[in-house]
Design a protein around this motif. Structure first.
Motif, mmCIF file in Angstrom:
data_model
loop_
_atom_site.group_PDB
_atom_site.id
_atom_site.type_symbol
_atom_site.label_atom_id
_atom_site.label_comp_id
_atom_site.label_asym_id
_atom_site.label_seq_id
_atom_site.Cartn_x
_atom_site.Cartn_y
_atom_site.Cartn_z
ATOM 1 N N PRO A 1 -57.609 16.616 -2.189
ATOM 2 C CA PRO A 1 -56.565 17.380 -1.502
ATOM 3 C C PRO A 1 -57.093 18.072 -0.239
ATOM 4 C CG PRO A 1 -56.545 17.849 -3.862
ATOM 5 C CD PRO A 1 -57.787 17.058 -3.595
ATOM 6 N N VAL A 2 -56.348 17.936 0.837
ATOM 7 C CA VAL A 2 -56.666 18.697 2.056
ATOM 8 C C VAL A 2 -56.261 20.151 1.851
ATOM 9 C CG1 VAL A 2 -56.221 18.904 4.528
ATOM 10 C CG2 VAL A 2 -56.372 16.642 3.470
ATOM 11 N N LEU A 3 -55.110 20.351 1.232
ATOM 12 C CA LEU A 3 -54.640 21.668 0.834
ATOM 13 C C LEU A 3 -54.432 21.639 -0.672
ATOM 14 C CD1 LEU A 3 -51.970 22.251 3.655
ATOM 15 C CD2 LEU A 3 -54.354 23.013 3.634
ATOM 16 N N ASP A 4 -55.087 22.528 -1.391
ATOM 17 C CA ASP A 4 -55.093 22.482 -2.853
ATOM 18 C C ASP A 4 -54.555 23.813 -3.407
ATOM 19 O OD1 ASP A 4 -55.521 21.871 -5.463
ATOM 20 O OD2 ASP A 4 -57.697 21.674 -5.332
ATOM 21 N N ASP A 5 -53.242 23.842 -3.684
ATOM 22 C CA ASP A 5 -52.593 25.027 -4.240
ATOM 23 C C ASP A 5 -52.792 26.251 -3.338
ATOM 24 O OD1 ASP A 5 -51.010 26.224 -6.205
ATOM 25 O OD2 ASP A 5 -52.761 27.031 -7.248
ATOM 26 N N VAL A 6 -52.484 26.073 -2.054
ATOM 27 C CA VAL A 6 -52.709 27.108 -1.034
ATOM 28 C C VAL A 6 -51.499 28.035 -0.945
ATOM 29 C CG1 VAL A 6 -52.842 27.453 1.465
ATOM 30 C CG2 VAL A 6 -54.358 25.815 0.345
ATOM 31 N N SER A 7 -51.764 29.332 -0.898
ATOM 32 C CA SER A 7 -50.708 30.334 -0.684
ATOM 33 C C SER A 7 -51.124 31.252 0.460
ATOM 34 C CB SER A 7 -50.471 31.162 -1.951
ATOM 35 O OG SER A 7 -49.954 30.354 -2.993
ATOM 36 N N SER B 1 -46.364 19.274 -2.710
ATOM 37 C CA SER B 1 -45.749 20.235 -3.628
ATOM 38 C C SER B 1 -45.882 21.630 -3.040
ATOM 39 C CB SER B 1 -46.420 20.181 -5.011
ATOM 40 O OG SER B 1 -47.795 20.526 -4.917
ATOM 41 N N GLY B 2 -45.155 22.579 -3.617
ATOM 42 C CA GLY B 2 -45.185 23.944 -3.115
ATOM 43 C C GLY B 2 -43.913 24.309 -2.372
ATOM 44 N N GLU B 3 -43.875 25.527 -1.860
ATOM 45 C CA GLU B 3 -42.652 26.058 -1.249
ATOM 46 C C GLU B 3 -42.995 26.900 -0.031
ATOM 47 O OE1 GLU B 3 -38.723 28.621 -2.722
ATOM 48 O OE2 GLU B 3 -40.633 28.757 -3.803
ATOM 49 N N ILE B 4 -42.182 26.756 1.029
ATOM 50 C CA ILE B 4 -42.289 27.594 2.226
ATOM 51 C C ILE B 4 -41.029 28.442 2.319
ATOM 52 C CG2 ILE B 4 -42.503 27.650 4.735
ATOM 53 C CD1 ILE B 4 -43.912 24.982 4.604
ATOM 54 N N ILE B 5 -41.200 29.761 2.347
ATOM 55 C CA ILE B 5 -40.060 30.687 2.383
ATOM 56 C C ILE B 5 -39.995 31.345 3.757
ATOM 57 C CG2 ILE B 5 -39.027 32.750 1.370
ATOM 58 C CD1 ILE B 5 -40.467 32.071 -1.223
ATOM 59 N N ASN B 6 -38.907 31.078 4.469
ATOM 60 C CA ASN B 6 -38.662 31.681 5.778
ATOM 61 C C ASN B 6 -37.329 32.417 5.700
ATOM 62 O OD1 ASN B 6 -38.427 32.375 8.457
ATOM 63 N ND2 ASN B 6 -38.454 30.287 9.249
ATOM 64 N N LEU C 1 -46.103 30.954 2.226
ATOM 65 C CA LEU C 1 -46.423 29.667 1.642
ATOM 66 C C LEU C 1 -46.841 29.906 0.198
ATOM 67 C CD1 LEU C 1 -46.784 29.205 4.772
ATOM 68 C CD2 LEU C 1 -48.491 27.490 4.191
ATOM 69 N N HIS C 2 -46.247 29.160 -0.721
ATOM 70 C CA HIS C 2 -46.558 29.330 -2.140
ATOM 71 C C HIS C 2 -47.020 28.003 -2.738
ATOM 72 C CE1 HIS C 2 -45.174 33.434 -2.457
ATOM 73 N NE2 HIS C 2 -44.008 33.112 -1.907
ATOM 74 N N SER C 3 -48.252 27.970 -3.215
ATOM 75 C CA SER C 3 -48.807 26.835 -3.968
ATOM 76 C C SER C 3 -48.616 25.506 -3.241
ATOM 77 C CB SER C 3 -48.172 26.770 -5.361
ATOM 78 O OG SER C 3 -48.416 27.960 -6.076
ATOM 79 N N ILE C 4 -48.996 25.477 -1.959
ATOM 80 C CA ILE C 4 -48.868 24.265 -1.159
ATOM 81 C C ILE C 4 -50.035 23.320 -1.456
ATOM 82 C CG2 ILE C 4 -48.865 23.317 1.183
ATOM 83 C CD1 ILE C 4 -46.308 24.771 0.529
ATOM 84 N N SER C 5 -49.717 22.074 -1.773
ATOM 85 C CA SER C 5 -50.739 21.045 -1.985
ATOM 86 C C SER C 5 -50.391 19.815 -1.161
ATOM 87 C CB SER C 5 -50.843 20.662 -3.464
ATOM 88 O OG SER C 5 -51.347 21.742 -4.234
#
Length: 628
Positions: free
Chosen positions: A17-23, A57-62, A6-10
């Motif tokens: 924010p519940v999730l604030d720029d979470v990696s 926003s952000g990216e999930i890489i699988n 997980l990269h920079s998930i908001s």
């Protein structure tokens, strides 16, 4: 090796924010525990990982294409069908084909063309082995595939969905409060299976003993941010305490400096002096930092509205018996519950714990025996399914079901908003419908509603489900200081150790037995009793004149044990061979056409797993005593 990143998930739901720029990087084989207060976004994080919720926003890489399965904390209520149908659905469309084929065979359907069509479809995908996977998933939790889901208890339903999650053969298993409604035996089995498997697990739990045993890595959600502690749970506790202490000291230093600057600016500034202008800019920046600071949500402040003192006798039961369809649920049980007692009830799912509670509360009449309630007993009952909460009404309306805006705690009036704030509900949250609450928030609301009712007998059925650790520890403290009597059903081993002074444990065939002490005390006493009963059955009576063996000889193997040690490897090999052969038979395309084979095979698989486990334990014990 990284399985998912997980990269920079908001993500926000209209407020902070519940999730604030979470990696977060999830490595193969890790067992990651996600900790945090109720409402901080733990369940949301799991849903984002499982792609059930899309982040702002952000990216999930699988990149590896890992299969991900999520087991939510809520037990579905509107699901229908057999256990086999539900478990098989975890394996996707082919699983549904297996479920339909299974049902047609069990019903002796004459629709041979439909059966043949399903068999051909399964064979085209070379997926007959999936039948074995589905059967094994059910056998792990000893559940009957032909049982109707709607007829099961809350704990058995939880087992069904655990089996469903495993039937999907996930690479990453997401578990949200997996121990809710599970009995202690199943929790232990689940721990063993996850530790022995190669599945990557990301889980949320309040069970402190599960955390100590299972977690290899701790991550914590706090005020929208994620903190990776990269350690086990005991180490996390020490590091967390040190961090909070350092953070508090830093904030105190910052607030003191800000206060000094505020005093300075109120005294006036000499015009157009560069250094003073810089100081003003710094003050404005400090004000911004203070406003942006997201402090913790605080601590729950619970108190119980206590009724008048009850009589010394609270509940007295003598020889009560109750059966259902000729099956004994409670058999010849007696109890003398006195004022101030704190008693826990434990047992496997569906064994009759709730029935026993209803008998003791005189909600159900016993077939034999008597139950007498003491004088001036005012009881409050906490339901494990939270059925008394109306999801369409607000938190406020549920907390005061009779209407109004005031509750009375020990005779003192308190406005409902102030009372709910003690349970960490903000004024806005108090006006939200219950259906928007998390599991932990619903549990806190249940406690708020029940504790407002004057009582001197608290009956709590699984009160710890979904509570965060801080609230759980406060509940333990409150119950320990409660002046009345407590009767609690729980599968939380640490909670039982910290609260109760005696345990009523289900044993077998409707027999409940009372033990003195908490969970660890019961475990020690029950093991000792089992050992005594086993020795009484297997050992001949000793003659009174016979001298006791000397200490140095007491651990030596007897002749029978020596023979058993030499034969055990062969026996284990034969059981493993039978297990493998049975799996191959179940993988055969004609497997479902053999009437009665499904039930027999499932039962034998479960029997073999139990025999293998006990044989390995016996082998290890004899090996250690033989000195080899």
């Amino acid at each position: 090796m990284s399985q998912l990143s997980l990269h920079s998930i908001s993500l926000a739901f209209g407020g902070l924010p519940v999730l604030d720029d979470v990696s977060l990087d999830i490595q193969k084989g890790q067992r990651i525990a996600v900790l945090g207060r109720n409402g901080t976004g733990k369940s949301t994080l799991l849903k984002v990982i499982a792609s059930k919720i899309t982040a702002d926003s952000g990216e999930i890489i699988n990149s590896a294409g890992a299969r991900i399965t999520l087991l939510s904390q809520d037990i579905p209520k509107n699901v229908t069908g057999t256990v086999y149908d539900i478990v098989a659905s975890g394996a996707g469309d082919l699983g549904k084909d297996f479920a339909l084929l299974h049902r047609l065979i069990q019903e002796n359907s004459g629709d041979t063309s439909r059966i043949s069509e399903l068999q051909n479809r399964i064979e085209q995908h070379s997926s007959w082995s999936m039948g074995t996977v589905i059967e094994r998933a059910m056998s792990r939790f000893f559940i009957d595939g032909d049982a109707e889901y709607q007829a099961l208890s809350g704990g058995m339903r939880r087992k069904v969905f655990l089996a469903r999650a495993l039937a999907g053969q996930p690479d990453i298993l997401l578990l949200d409060e997996p121990t809710n409604h599970l009995d202690i035996e199943t929790i232990t089995d689940l721990e063993n299976q996850l530790i022995g498997s190669n599945i990557t697990v990301v889980f949320v739990t309040h069970d402190r003993r599960l955390l100590r045993r299972l977690a290899t890595r701790i991550v914590e959600l706090d005020r929208g941010n994620i903190f990776d502690w990269s350690c086990d749970y005991p180490t996390f506790i020490k590091r967390k305490d040190a961090l909070l202490e350092a953070e508090e000291k830093e904030w105190q230093r910052f607030d003191k400096m800000l206060a000094q600057e505020e005093v300075w600016i109120r005294r006036g500034i000499k015009a157009r002096r560069t250094r003073n202008e810089g100081r003003v800019r710094r003050l404005f920046k400090m004000r911004g930092e203070r406003r942006a600071r997201r402090e913790g949500s605080g601590n729950v402040s619970m108190s119980v509205s206590e009724a008048g003192r009850s009589g010394n006798r609270v509940i007295e039961a003598k020889g009560i018996t109750f059966s259902y369809n000729d099956t004994p649920i409670v058999k010849n049980f007696s109890l003398n519950l006195r004022r101030g007692d704190r008693t826990g009830i434990i047992g496997s799912n569906g064994c009759g714990k709730t029935t026993l509670l209803n008998l003791l509360l005189q909600k159900t009449a016993p077939e034999q025996g008597t139950v007498v309630m003491g004088e001036s007993v005012e009881a409050t009952y906490f339901d494990q399914l939270r059925d008394i909460l109306d999801p369409e009404k607000t938190v406020w309306e549920n907390a005061v079901p009779g209407g109004g805006d005031t509750v009375f705690i020990n005779g003192t009036p308190k406005h409902i908003i102030s009372y709910l704030q003690d349970f960490l509900f903000t004024p806005d949250r108090a006006k939200s419908p219950v259906k928007q609450l998390s599991g932990g928030e619903r549990n806190r609301l249940m406690l708020a509603r029940l504790f407002a009712n004057p009582s001197n007998l608290l009956i709590l059925d699984e009160p710890t489900n979904d509570l965060d650790t801080e609230t759980l520890e406060l509940l333990e403290e409150l119950l320990s200081e409660f002046n009345g009597t407590v009767l609690v059903v729980s599968h939380d081993r640490e909670f039982l150790n910290n609260v109760v002074s005696s345990i009523i444990a289900y044993e077998k065939d409707g027999i409940f037995r009372e033990y003195v002490g908490g969970y660890d005390d019961w475990e020690r006493q029950s093991n000792k009793e089992s050992a005594k009963r086993g020795a009484a059955k297997s050992s001949p009576p000793k003659s009174k004149g016979k001298e006791q063996r000397k200490d140095q000889y007491k651990n030596r193997l007897s002749y029978k044990e020596t023979v058993a040690l030499s034969e055990l490897p062969k026996q284990i090999e034969e059981m493993e061979r039978e297990f493998e052969e049975l799996g191959l038979k179940m993988a055969d395309p004609g497997y479902f056409q053999k009437t009665g084979f499904v039930t027999e095979a499932q039962a034998r698989l479960g029997e073999l797993e139990g025999m293998l486990e006990s044989s390995y334990k016996r082998w290890e014990e004899l090996e250690s005593r033989s000195g080899n």
